[in-house]
Design an enzyme around this catalytic site. Structure first.
Site, mmCIF file in Angstrom:
data_model
loop_
_atom_site.group_PDB
_atom_site.id
_atom_site.type_symbol
_atom_site.label_atom_id
_atom_site.label_comp_id
_atom_site.label_asym_id
_atom_site.label_seq_id
_atom_site.Cartn_x
_atom_site.Cartn_y
_atom_site.Cartn_z
ATOM 1 N N TYR A 431 21.957 14.569 -3.690
ATOM 2 C CA TYR A 431 21.361 13.474 -2.903
ATOM 3 C C TYR A 431 20.744 13.988 -1.595
ATOM 4 C CZ TYR A 431 26.012 12.321 -0.567
ATOM 5 O OH TYR A 431 27.173 12.300 0.125
ATOM 6 N N GLU A 432 19.888 13.192 -1.037
ATOM 7 C CA GLU A 432 19.052 13.622 0.101
ATOM 8 C C GLU A 432 18.183 14.827 -0.276
ATOM 9 O OE1 GLU A 432 19.220 11.468 2.331
ATOM 10 O OE2 GLU A 432 21.135 10.574 1.798
#
Lengths: 592, 592
Positions: A431-432
């Site tokens: 994620y990110e």
């Protein structure tokens, strides 16, 4: 059997001895009068909260998981109550602007203490720690009316923010976003579309939720330039908005965190910032989250180290290599291979902490009012953030995974909490932005482009430190290793630059190797810095000599056993993209 | 969304083109008349069973888990029925002695097809595939009366065997085993003690269970020389024996497999082999299981590769590096970094398969009647088994984990089955001896000791292959890389030998690095061998040129991107044990 103690001694080392936060705060252009006692009080308070309130909920939260029923999310037993305690203590206000009800504190102080919460209970933080990013995004882009509407509630922690980017058909590639926003004629918009992987898209922590949603206006350009940002409340005044949670995901880890599929069905929203600049606004949030993710990873490494160390000290198996044939079994920690694994964890936890806090000092400068300092700091952060996020998330996977290995069969069981750490930390590489995305950002977008000069400045800074380290005769090997790493990093940057002129695939082929190489040099840098401080303390006859010797030994271990990995990454890059790109797409599956 | 297809084309390549099993079978001293058609019929039949029966139960088994109630284990829906089908097809008989109801087949054929079952459903195999090891142990050590009692029932699959080694306080260090066995005066023994981590210690697959249990006789010496082996039935005739399952473990993965805590409470058992030789007998089982574990790992790499490839072909994100600015999103597989990850999986799956089957040919020889061939083969297997088990289990963790990375957020969700593979495969680095234990076995017990000569013979064999590879001009780089790897392996063996004369910790410090270095050379060897065969086919104008080109490209990828890792392992070993052993035990935890 898992326990967690906030690593206060090492945090003290970073905050006061290595980076001298108090002087740094005094020198900030934005000014901050926080003294040593105030800093230590915040550190101690959050440490206690993390140890006593959050850590005990970590395993039960994993076992129970988040619940979903009839559109509502119920967090595991104790989670929402812990958040109320957090809000009542006023901690969400920390580091937010006083004009919206916040309390002044530099970002670095906040990041410094969030490690404890992340290590104690990553899932809980997925609910509780998103507001700062949302606030910063709004402050940077929203008009005053919106600020007044949202920010005080977010600052107090009464409301919570989310970031809504991903859609079923697109994640990393946001150019494919399809969610639409149509003007209602009253200054607001109707937002329609489906967003997935929305952490805390629905929850039972706060009375209202502010979703920051990427969507397209009717006349929007295709691609990322047509994306705008909208703020969509769960409830407008006392009326439910047309936004629903359709389901929550069944995941490898972070089971206590609700990862939501959100349907926006003509929901009323407000434009944040200019049309078509949604991605720029969202990147304020994303970049903040990326450093936060680096820390989540580092926090897991610390947590895994603590559990592994406790086990290695209390479990007896095998003779010590130095014992006689008839000796009985010794504690695991006497065995070289167990020490190798513990030291990898320790080096990543401590080196990672120092690296994250080094970055946080630059965030303080980037947040400051001084335009010149800010510009410079933003450049440095643009360089360091993908490295911290990418490399720390990769190493934390290794560190938590080695925890299982140290405990053997017992590590595979739920009891010790290491397998949960492996499952929870795994998402930090995704994620990110995945590690591949971070590598492309670092190499393709930045170092082969506008940040070349900043790169030279940063590596010069490392070389200058190496000169100081080298003057300490006992640390000369460390200095030499660091210089070797920096020189290789520079050389390989040129190599990829050359390759990229002839081969468009070379940057993508090199991206992850390049990022990891950079990571080893960066953590080598802060560990060498730590060793230098420690050596100075030892020479000054500090009574706490064991702590400082261990600092130097950890740096030496990193040099001996981890830093050599840069050469594999270098060699892999030199070998080019040929063996990646040569195979026909259809040939990959011919073995079946 | 996960599917599994038995990789029949690549198995055919290994069985017929690379290793020519049919000729090998004909040349076996024990003799085997299996022809190509018979081999292929077995391969096809088990492939179908794995794809159609086992694979569909993999996720449901993980979700449902094994049940435990009132001392009884219930396996997930469909598991026991699949086993009945397996027994009714007569497959447990394959490769077992005809005098006990078996059907002649070399071990290599059995191992060749078990990959499909392991890839399709690792948990199910934890119940179903343990009998061969139990049978082999009994055949090697038990008296005829015991053989008659147990072996026919195990061969038919009506009964199932377990291995009971670990106790709550000891796993890797069996010298601490406390379970007692006291003579009853009727030729049998009363076995008392607690065993943990017993796979299928209790189950609903078979009417009876034969536990092979390590225990101490009353007058036993301390340490491992005092350990004997006992066979303890769950039911003796129609009476329940005093052995109970107390609970099953809650684990990271393999949730459908029952990992049991077993209490032996004066259970009637029979001595297998001479007193004090229990570990020798059990090592027959363990060594067999170690190669099986290597294959489990490799099978997961194949399974993860298949799912990842399917996703990479159907998911669109980002422009191709060769496309113009305004091009739309392309399939993931065009991206260099995605290809890098897919090719790591492919190289491990295919290289691992070839390496496991290379080892399996030596098992056939070690199983044969010819004493000379057997002795030689046993030496070779003693060298190769820890490498295969240790290195493949490490790489399979990497390969399955990269599956999550290729799928991004979707890989973290249960839907695609990759996170289950990561959880399931994780145990392969632990059970049957951790990677550290394999490294110590390889380096400490064997290569710095009695197997030095066999090591020279094996590495000479690799160098001879390199000469043949080099003659194919297009493969010269491959040959040079392989030679470099072998030379480093030899050199580092000498380095550790030198270190060990001065430093007792050096062997333990080097063990895992050494094992991994050896693993890269071994898989490099079989991949170079594969490339050579492929090149010969291409030159002969074989119509299936894409398959053979991909073989060569996979080997080239391994050389470019994975083989360079040997240098890090070498450097880490050269840097010695100092930075592992220098830190005081008490200093590890001073950061808290």
């Amino acid at each position: 059997m898992q326990t967690y103690k906030a690593p206060l001694r090492d945090v003290h080392f970073c905050v006061h001895e290595l980076f001298d936060f108090v002087s740094h705060y005094r020198s900030l252009p934005s000014g901050s009068e926080l003294g040593m006692e105030e800093v230590d009080a915040v550190v101690q308070a959050i440490a206690t909260f993390a140890e006593d309130v959050l850590a005990p909920l970590n395993r039960s939260g994993d076992e129970e998981g988040a619940h979903f029923e009839a559109g509502k999310v119920r967090s595991p037993q104790g989670f929402a109550a812990a958040y109320r305690q957090y809000v009542e203590a006023g901690w969400p206000r920390l580091g937010n602007p006083t004009e919206y009800g916040g309390e002044t504190a530099p970002y670095s102080l906040k990041l410094c203490v969030s490690e404890f919460m992340q290590a104690a209970n990553h899932s809980w933080c997925m609910y509780a720690l998103l507001n700062d990013g949302a606030i910063k995004t709004l402050l940077g882009f929203a008009e005053e009316a919106l600020l007044q509407r949202f920010v005080p509630k977010l600052v107090s922690g009464e409301w919570m923010g989310t970031m809504c980017l991903t859609e079923p058909h697109c994640g990393s590639d946001l150019s494919q976003v399809r969610t639409r926003a149509e003007p209602r004629g009253d200054g607001s918009y109707s937002v329609t579309g489906t967003k997935i992987f929305i952490s805390s898209g629905e929850q039972d922590f706060s009375e209202n939720i502010v979703h920051l949603v990427l969507a397209r206006l009717p006349d929007a350009a295709p691609g990322t330039r047509g994306i705008s940002l909208f703020a969509v409340q769960k409830r407008v005044a006392d009326t439910a908005n047309s936004v629903r949670c359709l389901s929550i995901e069944s995941k490898m880890g972070l089971k206590a965190s609700a990862t939501c599929v959100m349907a926006f069905e003509g929901a009323q929203g407000w434009l944040v910032g200019p049309p078509g600049r949604g991605l720029n606004a969202m990147f304020v949030f994303i970049n903040k989250s990326r450093l936060g993710t680096a820390q989540q990873a580092q926090a897991h490494a610390e947590g895994a180290f603590q559990t592994s160390l406790a086990y290695a000290q209390q479990r007896f198996a095998g003779r010590s290599p130095t014992a006689t044939e008839d000796a009985g079994p010794a504690a695991l920690i006497v065995h070289p291979d167990i020490r190798r694994m513990l030291l990898i964890q320790k080096a990543i936890a401590e080196g990672g902490r120092a690296f994250v806090l080094y970055c946080a000092k630059w965030v303080d400068l980037a947040d400051s009012a001084d335009t010149h300092a800010r510009g410079r700091a933003e450049q440095r952060l643009a360089l360091l953030t993908p490295i911290a996020k990418g490399a720390l998330s990769e190493w934390a996977t290794e560190a938590t995974d080695l925890g299982i290995q140290i405990l053997g069969g017992h590590g595979y069981m739920k009891e010790w909490g290491l397998e949960q750490r492996v499952r929870d930390v795994r998402i930090t590489r995704v994620y990110e932005g995945t590690t591949g995305i971070q590598g492309m950002d670092l190499l393709g977008r930045k170092l082969l482009g506008p940040l070349r000069e900043e790169f030279v400045a940063f590596t010069d800074e490392i070389l200058a430190l190496a000169v100081r380290v080298e003057r300490q005769r006992s640390l000369a090997g460390l200095a030499a290793g660091l210089v070797g790493g920096v020189n290789l990093w520079r050389e390989i940057t040129d190599v990829v630059g050359e390759q990229s002129r002839l081969d468009v695939a070379s940057v993508g082929a090199a991206a992850v190797d390049y990022l990891m190489l950079a990571g080893y040099v960066c953590v080598g840098y802060v560990l060498a810095m730590s060793a230098l401080v420690a050596q100075e303390r030892l020479e000054a006859g500090d009574a706490e000599s064991a702590f400082y010797r261990a600092k130097i030994q950890t740096a030496q271990f990193f040099l001996d056993k981890l830093l050599p990995r840069v050469h594999v990454h270098g060699q892999s890059i030199r070998n080019g993209s040929g063996s990646l790109m040569g195979m026909d797409e259809a040939s990959f599956g011919l073995g079946v």
